[in-house]
Enzyme design. Structure first.
Site, PDB file in Angstrom:
ATOM      1  N   HIS A   1      28.815 -16.045 -44.508  1.00 44.27           N
ATOM      2  CA  HIS A   1      29.370 -17.393 -44.009  1.00 44.27           C
ATOM      3  C   HIS A   1      30.803 -17.645 -44.729  1.00 44.27           C
ATOM      4  O   HIS A   1      30.885 -17.310 -45.935  1.00 44.27           O
ATOM      5  CB  HIS A   1      28.347 -18.429 -44.523  1.00 44.27           C
ATOM      6  CG  HIS A   1      28.725 -19.867 -44.132  1.00 44.27           C
ATOM      7  ND1 HIS A   1      28.769 -20.309 -42.899  1.00 44.27           N
ATOM      8  CD2 HIS A   1      29.398 -20.942 -44.886  1.00 44.27           C
ATOM      9  CE1 HIS A   1      28.989 -21.565 -42.646  1.00 44.27           C
ATOM     10  NE2 HIS A   1      29.492 -21.916 -44.131  1.00 44.27           N
TER      11      HIS A   1
ATOM     12  N   ASN B   1      23.450 -12.874 -43.526  1.00 47.50           N
ATOM     13  CA  ASN B   1      24.504 -13.375 -42.720  1.00 47.50           C
ATOM     14  C   ASN B   1      25.688 -13.565 -43.922  1.00 47.50           C
ATOM     15  O   ASN B   1      25.360 -13.354 -45.066  1.00 47.50           O
ATOM     16  CB  ASN B   1      23.823 -14.721 -42.433  1.00 47.50           C
ATOM     17  CG  ASN B   1      24.983 -15.621 -41.660  1.00 47.50           C
ATOM     18  OD1 ASN B   1      25.408 -15.143 -40.637  1.00 47.50           O
ATOM     19  ND2 ASN B   1      25.125 -16.810 -42.163  1.00 47.50           N
TER      20      ASN B   1
ATOM     21  N   SER C   1      30.377 -16.041 -48.372  1.00 40.56           N
ATOM     22  CA  SER C   1      29.093 -15.584 -48.958  1.00 40.56           C
ATOM     23  C   SER C   1      28.395 -14.691 -48.248  1.00 40.56           C
ATOM     24  O   SER C   1      28.252 -15.190 -47.035  1.00 40.56           O
ATOM     25  CB  SER C   1      28.219 -16.912 -49.622  1.00 40.56           C
ATOM     26  OG  SER C   1      29.293 -17.847 -50.145  1.00 40.56           O
TER      27      SER C   1
ATOM     28  N   ASP D   1      22.688 -21.459 -42.867  1.00 39.55           N
ATOM     29  CA  ASP D   1      23.702 -21.157 -43.488  1.00 39.55           C
ATOM     30  C   ASP D   1      23.067 -21.317 -45.329  1.00 39.55           C
ATOM     31  O   ASP D   1      23.994 -21.639 -46.192  1.00 39.55           O
ATOM     32  CB  ASP D   1      24.847 -21.970 -43.553  1.00 39.55           C
ATOM     33  CG  ASP D   1      25.571 -21.584 -42.225  1.00 39.55           C
ATOM     34  OD1 ASP D   1      25.567 -20.323 -41.685  1.00 39.55           O
ATOM     35  OD2 ASP D   1      26.129 -22.540 -41.785  1.00 39.55           O
TER      36      ASP D   1
END
Ligand code: GAR
Length: 209
Positions: free
Chosen positions: A108, A106, A135, A144
């Protein structure tokens, strides 16, 4: 070529950055894009790049588990080796996340562990932070969180607005996400015991610098 599936909800500028770098020998192919929003601009970006797209839209009152199961079934059609969350704005159930442990990443818009959740740019401004950033991390059940792989930092100026800061961070997001996909494609990245490793070396809490 690594089979990459990208999940989006909206704009898809990170998807675009990854598509563009695939053209430059990323050693990865985006084999599909799934959106939970039928009008996501990212779907058009995918069409334009001749990438297969599909939507998994939450039904009224549908439980998270039921949605995630349908999402998983759709994902499996693409037989992906890596799942890339690129602005996919749904919280995923623990069971779903566990299925893809070490194979789902992911991005973020904050220097994690700071500012999980939403409105990260405004929160950094309100806190008078002098630096902010983005990040890329492996996805684990907590929102997250999960071990950080790579971070990019940007300065925050006194006169910044959330819009200006968003633009500055976006530029960095588009730079770092393709790098991480490439590392994964090269077999250099691994998650073990909730920690991230690059070339067998532990990546520190603030990412590979
Ligand atoms: C990006 O800024 C990404 O970091 C953020 O959503 C935006 C999506 O932009 N993701 C999150 O906030 C995840 N919690 P994009 O659709 O243009 O790639």
């Amino acid at each position: 070529q690594l089979r990459v599936l990208v999940l989006i909800s909206g704009n898809g500028s990170n998807l675009q950055a990854i598509i563009d770098s695939c053209d430059d020998h990323l050693q990865a192919d985006v084999v599909g894009v799934i959106s939970n929003q039928p009008d996501a601009l990212g779907l058009q970006r995918a069409h334009h790049a001749e990438i297969d797209t599909s939507c998994v839209i939450a039904r009224k009152g549908e439980s998270r588990e039921s949605y995630d199961l349908r999402l998983q079934q759709r994902i499996e059609k693409y037989q992906p080796e890596l799942i890339v969350l690129a602005g996919f704005m749904r919280i995923l159930s623990d069971d779903f996340v566990s299925q893809y442990e070490g194979r789902m990443i992911n991005i973020h818009p904050s220097l994690l562990p700071k500012y999980t959740g939403l409105n990260t740019h405004q929160r950094a401004i309100d806190a008078k932070d002098t630096e902010h950033g983005a990040s890329v991390h492996f996805v684990t059940p907590q929102l997250d969180s999960g071990p950080v792989i790579l971070q990019a930092r940007v300065p925050v100026y006194a006169e910044d607005t959330a819009e200006l800061l968003t633009e500055r961070v976006y530029e960095q997001e588009h730079a770092i996400y393709p790098i991480v996909v490439k590392w994964f494609a090269q077999g250099r990245l691994e998650m073990k015991d909730n920690l991230a490793f690059l070339d067998g070396e532990l990546i520190g809490p603030s990412g590979f610098a």
